[in-house]
Write a protein that holds these residues in place. Structure first.
Motif, PDB file in Angstrom:
ATOM      1  N   ARG A 262      -0.444 -13.894   0.411  1.00  0.00           N
ATOM      2  CA  ARG A 262       0.711 -13.275   0.188  1.00  0.00           C
ATOM      3  C   ARG A 262       0.928 -12.639  -1.147  1.00  0.00           C
ATOM      4  O   ARG A 262       1.572 -11.764  -1.288  1.00  0.00           O
ATOM      5  CB  ARG A 262       1.816 -14.810   0.128  1.00  0.00           C
ATOM      6  N   GLN A 265       0.118  -9.050  -0.636  1.00  0.00           N
ATOM      7  CA  GLN A 265       1.110  -8.163  -0.085  1.00  0.00           C
ATOM      8  C   GLN A 265       1.907  -7.727  -1.021  1.00  0.00           C
ATOM      9  O   GLN A 265       2.898  -6.745  -0.614  1.00  0.00           O
ATOM     10  CB  GLN A 265       1.593  -9.051   1.087  1.00  0.00           C
ATOM     11  N   ASN A 266       1.919  -7.980  -2.188  1.00  0.00           N
ATOM     12  CA  ASN A 266       3.006  -7.449  -3.190  1.00  0.00           C
ATOM     13  C   ASN A 266       2.626  -6.034  -3.598  1.00  0.00           C
ATOM     14  O   ASN A 266       3.380  -5.105  -4.254  1.00  0.00           O
ATOM     15  CB  ASN A 266       3.056  -8.310  -4.584  1.00  0.00           C
ATOM     16  N   THR A 268       0.702  -2.319  -2.471  1.00  0.00           N
ATOM     17  CA  THR A 268       0.442  -0.816  -1.467  1.00  0.00           C
ATOM     18  C   THR A 268       0.010   0.170  -2.003  1.00  0.00           C
ATOM     19  O   THR A 268       0.826   0.812  -2.775  1.00  0.00           O
ATOM     20  CB  THR A 268       1.748  -0.727  -0.472  1.00  0.00           C
ATOM     21  N   SER A 315      -0.781 -10.804   8.622  1.00  0.00           N
ATOM     22  CA  SER A 315       0.414  -9.884   7.843  1.00  0.00           C
ATOM     23  C   SER A 315      -0.192  -8.975   6.882  1.00  0.00           C
ATOM     24  O   SER A 315       0.581  -7.998   6.514  1.00  0.00           O
ATOM     25  CB  SER A 315       1.162 -11.029   7.198  1.00  0.00           C
ATOM     26  N   LEU A 316      -1.109  -9.449   6.170  1.00  0.00           N
ATOM     27  CA  LEU A 316      -1.674  -8.624   5.105  1.00  0.00           C
ATOM     28  C   LEU A 316      -2.425  -7.267   5.513  1.00  0.00           C
ATOM     29  O   LEU A 316      -2.125  -6.214   5.225  1.00  0.00           O
ATOM     30  CB  LEU A 316      -2.929  -9.292   4.335  1.00  0.00           C
ATOM     31  N   HIS A 319       0.523  -5.118   6.672  1.00  0.00           N
ATOM     32  CA  HIS A 319       1.008  -4.527   5.162  1.00  0.00           C
ATOM     33  C   HIS A 319       0.366  -3.278   4.915  1.00  0.00           C
ATOM     34  O   HIS A 319       0.709  -2.221   4.542  1.00  0.00           O
ATOM     35  CB  HIS A 319       1.179  -5.723   4.421  1.00  0.00           C
ATOM     36  N   ASN A 320      -1.085  -3.560   4.937  1.00  0.00           N
ATOM     37  CA  ASN A 320      -1.810  -2.439   4.608  1.00  0.00           C
ATOM     38  C   ASN A 320      -2.003  -1.142   5.234  1.00  0.00           C
ATOM     39  O   ASN A 320      -1.829  -0.126   4.850  1.00  0.00           O
ATOM     40  CB  ASN A 320      -3.460  -2.817   4.205  1.00  0.00           C
ATOM     41  N   ASP A 321      -1.981  -1.390   6.645  1.00  0.00           N
ATOM     42  CA  ASP A 321      -1.666  -0.456   7.757  1.00  0.00           C
ATOM     43  C   ASP A 321      -2.751   0.705   7.460  1.00  0.00           C
ATOM     44  O   ASP A 321      -2.236   2.132   7.562  1.00  0.00           O
ATOM     45  CB  ASP A 321      -0.293   0.107   7.814  1.00  0.00           C
ATOM     46  N   HIS A 355       5.495  -5.882  14.373  1.00  0.00           N
ATOM     47  CA  HIS A 355       5.125  -5.387  13.463  1.00  0.00           C
ATOM     48  C   HIS A 355       4.008  -4.250  13.706  1.00  0.00           C
ATOM     49  O   HIS A 355       3.816  -3.096  13.238  1.00  0.00           O
ATOM     50  CB  HIS A 355       4.670  -6.169  12.235  1.00  0.00           C
TER      51      HIS A 355
END
Length: 933
Positions: A262, A265-266, A268, A315-316, A319-321, A355
């Motif tokens: 988590r 995930q702050n 990018t 989720s990470l 988030h990175n995508d 997502h």
């Protein structure tokens, strides 16, 4: 209470037993009062009490308080226990203080000094007790008092690991209260390097602290990324025997792994350095690989821990995508969970795939699971899982599968849960418009939508289909034919009547050549629904009928007979009465050329963002994928039906009163502009008092909203549009002239004394003295909240109409609650502050009142959201209660406010309690909100 019995406090055990054995509430109160008198006597008269006895009596007081009784003595004895060297006595002293002592207490200085002494102690147990007390109280005073000691404890090399762990959590608690407590500069790197600590408990606590700090200042703490990846790598590659003390059912340090994921995930991207990024990808691959391994235990705790890490890793990845391989692998892994026996796993898999569906790399991989998702939507037992399946179908929809998904959603809509129907209707409408290659298909879908779920079709949906049809010539004939056939159904929803009336009034001539849909048949079909509809729909149908006179002169007599009916000309509804009488006169007096000009076809609507998409985003903030729908938001067809009826008849003042004025883009001078600007079309009855009677005026309706019509009569309409930020506000007043003559000597003036201006400062801009016929002008007003106030400013608007002086006086909606800032907090923080603010009667205000009508909790929720405070769901044990928190901003201070609204359905009563640190604020806020119910 095993700890109590271990200390041998027999008297406390006997007292608790006596309370439990009481047969009635009265007996319990009698026993408690007897014990309180005994304790009070001991504290006052016995000067030889030792630490054990003080501890026993303080424990009794604490127990009595936890039963719900007020305790107003014993605080000093509890403070004295803090100086004891015995752990049990010091523990009870800290416990009593954490629960009962108010932050405004005079004892707070003594408490702070005792805590400082314990923080300097070499006994780690005493230090931990002090840290836990600071965290439990968590006030701004505590943050200021220990802003130096706690950070030092955290980073000192001499501090024991168990103390560091408590210091990190205590610092996190105080940081949430006062963000200034964390020092900068060299302290930043020292805090970050706690991630390298040898003690896993310290790392776990420090990760929580760093995550909060990163959210406030990501750049300053960017150095944590490489250390977090390094620590995560060591955990992921470790065997469960390597971290034996921190392994949970064969999963190494699952809680720490989730926290680190988590934390990453702050950022990018999470790592700019290629080496760190590569190491992070290896960690994520390892987690995905471990998910495929056979379970090391059949117990549910093992699978829960392993899946918690897996879902956070996914989720990470989302988030990175940026890693196509990882995204596809994550999608495949989630696809396996869609058929899992565990309901929670299926829900989480669907949520994560929503997502993934928005990523260009994994969208196609998500579409492979379409059949399973459709099956989940139809067959799942849990409504929340079905809801999530609908969300995923919406997210995965594109041109290739749109028709199939829309059809499946339509089929399911007939049996769908009532709680999700409205949202499904919005999603079907958006998908049908976005992916319509043939707009005849779009028309079919929307009409089916109205047929299947008419009660859940919002106004935005049927407005939208009218826009589409009017803007596209190629679909107008098909739409007229289709809606005509739909109206022939025995049971026809009112929304279908609205759409049918609007479209046939515009394009009924395109199907009139067929004897089965001749003008007379169209008219009779529509009129057969007339008496079953609401007054608003009847008003729309009357506008359709006058259109028919222009399109089909041969049925003029039939239509005029309807206008002449007693139920219309003498209707109790002023809007129906006025439309019938004016349309009748228009049809009699006007020539065919005038009729053709006045009632010409609607112009195309301007291009703007879809209002349907805006409604869906409001319902599901942050969870709705972006759509490319750029069509306009239409004016309200129900009250602005066939706006071109008065497109070239501006000399008719009565036409404006019918709500038939031209769309805003076509005629920026009329009252339609005001309605569009406000986004709040007024549908109340019109007054016939030309002298400015204000029977449509109620300024208190703006307590829970910012925009709308403040005042209206035959001569003028006054609208309001306002916005507020902290202690500043800006209010726009829109004056619309509804007459065919100019309003002369137009002077709005503020009624607000110097004394009142010292509490609420008002600056008003001047306006031109002439308000032309059919025109609208805007006046801006700036406000600043300086101190608490109760009254609101008034405006006196004077002008001359037809040489007759007119004056209107009204209050402005500048209430104290407009300066609220919503404040989020958890249940623990809320009730701790609630208790502190409730210690003095001067800090709270309460009203118990009867519901004005049938108690509607959904409507109450809407009012609470509009009041300005943060609505804290899931905080109160009673799910029907509303709990809110906010800060009133003033120039010199900020007043924290807490609120509880407790509905009693059986008695149809509400109890409203407002607590704040300032009495006048509590009283005023309580009065304002109570008036809304």
């Amino acid at each position: 209470m095993p700890a109590v019995r271990g200390d041998g406090m027999r008297g406390l055990a006997v007292f608790i037993s006596d309370i439990r054995n009481c047969k009635s509430k009265e007996a319990e109160i009698k026993r408690i009062n007897k014990e309180l008198a005994n304790i009070r006597g001991k504290f006052k008269g016995d000067k030889t009490l030792d630490g054990y006895q003080k501890k026993k009596y303080v424990c009794k007081l604490l127990f009595i308080f936890l039963l719900g009784h007020d305790i107003d003595f014993g605080h000093m004895e509890a403070v004295n226990l803090l100086s004891s060297n015995k752990y049990s006595e010091k523990q009870i002293g800290y416990l009593f203080i954490s629960v009962l002592v108010n932050t405004n207490s005079e004892l707070i200085k003594l408490i702070i000094q005792s805590i400082k002494n314990d923080l300097a102690s070499r006994n780690p147990i005493h230090v931990n007790l002090a840290l836990q007390c600071i965290a439990n109280i968590g006030s701004r005073e505590m943050a200021e008092a220990f802003a130096i000691e706690i950070p030092k404890l955290l980073v000192s090399g001499d501090t024991m690991d168990v103390v560091k762990q408590s210091a990190a959590l205590c610092l996190l608690r105080l940081f949430r209260t006062s963000q200034e407590i964390i020092p900068g500069g060299e302290w930043t790197s020292r805090i970050i390097h706690l991630l390298n600590d040898q003690h896993m408990g310290v790392v776990t606590a420090a990760t929580s602290l760093i995550d909060a700090l990163v959210k406030k200042n990501p750049e300053e703490y960017k150095g944590c990324v490489s250390l977090a990846v390094s620590r995560l790598s060591r955990i992921v590659t470790a065997n469960y025997t390597d971290l034996q003390d921190y392994t949970y059912y064969f999963v190494p340090a699952p809680w720490l792994s989730v926290k680190l994921l988590r934390l990453l995930q702050n950022y990018t991207p999470p790592a700019e350095d290629p080496g760190v990024r590569g190491r992070l990808n290896e960690c994520l691959e390892t987690i995905l690989n471990k998910a495929q391994e056979p379970p090391k235990s059949k117990k549910v705790q093992h699978s829960n821990a392993k899946n918690a890490v897996l879902f956070e890793a996914i989720s990470l990845i989302i988030h990175n995508d940026s890693e196509p391989g990882l995204l596809v692998r994550a999608c495949n892994q989630l696809g396996q969970f869609l058929s899992n026996r565990e309901t929670n796993l299926r829900y989480l898999a669907l949520e994560s795939m929503c997502h993934l569906a928005t990523s260009e790399f994994s969208h196609e991989a998500v579409k492979k699971h379409q059949e399973v998702v459709i099956l989940s939507m139809k067959m799942e037992k849990d409504v929340s899982v079905r809801q999530q399946a609908v969300d995923l179908l919406y997210a995965m929809c594109d041109k290739s599968n749109a028709e199939e998904i829309v059809q499946e959603m339509l089929n399911y809509l007939e049996t769908a849960d009532y709680s999700i129907r409205e949202e499904m209707v919005l999603k079907v409408a958006i998908l049908a418009e976005k992916y319509a290659t043939d707009y005849t298909w779009y028309v079919d879908v929307i009409l089916n939508l109205i047929r299947i779920a008419g009660d859940y079709v919002s106004e935005e949906v049927w407005y939208r289909v009218i826009q589409i049809v009017i803007n596209r010539d190629e679909v107008q004939g098909y739409a007229a034919k289709t809606v005509f056939e739909a109206l022939q159904a025995p049971a026809c929803h009112e929304n279908m009547v609205k759409v049918g009336g609007y479209i046939l009034g515009e394009f009924g001539n395109l199907i009139a050549g067929d004897h089965r849909s001749s003008p007379s048949v169209q008219f009779q079909l529509l009129h057969s629904k007339y008496h079953l509809c609401s007054p608003m729909t009847r008003a729309l149908l009357l506008s359709t009928y006058i259109k028919f006179i222009n399109l089909f002169p041969e049925i003029r007599t039939q239509v005029q007979e309807v206008f002449k009916q007693h139920s219309n000309l003498r209707s109790a509804d002023a809007e129906l009465q006025q439309r019938a009488s004016e349309y009748l006169q228009l049809s009699i007096i006007a020539s065919s050329d005038v009729l053709a000009t006045v009632l010409e076809e609607m112009p195309a609507f301007p291009e703007r963002e879809s209002s349907i998409l805006a409604v869906l985003k409001k319902k599901k903030p942050g969870r709705v994928p972006e759509n490319d729908i750029k069509e306009s938001k239409s004016p309200t067809p129900a009250t602005a039906n066939h706006s071109n009826e008065v497109n070239n008849a501006n000399n008719s003042a009565s036409a404006d009163l019918l709500g038939l004025s031209t769309p805003p883009t076509s005629q920026p001078g009329n009252t339609g502009v005001l309605l569009d600007v406000l986004g709040d079309i007024y549908s109340g009855n019109k007054t016939n008092n030309a002298s400015g009677a204000n029977n449509l005026y109620n300024h208190k309706k703006f307590v829970c909203k910012n925009n709308g019509v403040l005042f209206e009569n035959d001569l003028i309409q006054i609208g309001v549009k306002s916005e507020f930020r902290h202690n500043l506000g800006r209010l726009g007043l829109f004056y619309g002239n509804k007459t065919s003559a100019a309003l002369q000597n137009f002077v709005p003036s503020l009624i607000w004394s110097e004394e009142q201006n010292a509490k609420l400062s008002i600056q008003l801009r001047s306006v031109e003295p002439t308000l032309e016929a059919g025109a609208q002008i805007q006046q801006m007003l700036n406000a600043e909240c300086i101190d608490d106030y109760t009254d609101v400013p008034s405006m006196a608007i004077s002008f001359t109409y037809n040489n007759m002086p007119q004056k209107i006086t009204l209050k402005l909606p500048l209430f104290l609650n407009k300066f609220f800032e919503p404040t989020e907090m958890n249940g623990e923080s809320f009730f701790a502050r609630w208790k502190n603010l409730g210690s003095g009667n001067q800090q709270r205000s309460q009203k118990i009142f009867k519901a004005s009508g049938v108690m509607d909790l959904a409507a109450a929720r809407t009012k609470m959201l509009g009041y300005g405070m943060a609505l804290l769901d899931g905080i109160d044990p009673n799910p029907d209660n509303f709990v809110c928190a906010g800060i009133v901003h003033m120039r010199s201070q900020q007043v924290g406010c807490l609120l509880r609204l407790e509905p009693n359905k059986n008695a149809q009563m509400y109890r409203l309690t407002v607590r704040s640190s300032k009495e006048p604020v509590s009283v005023e806020l309580c009065e304002l909100l109570a008036d809304q119910f």
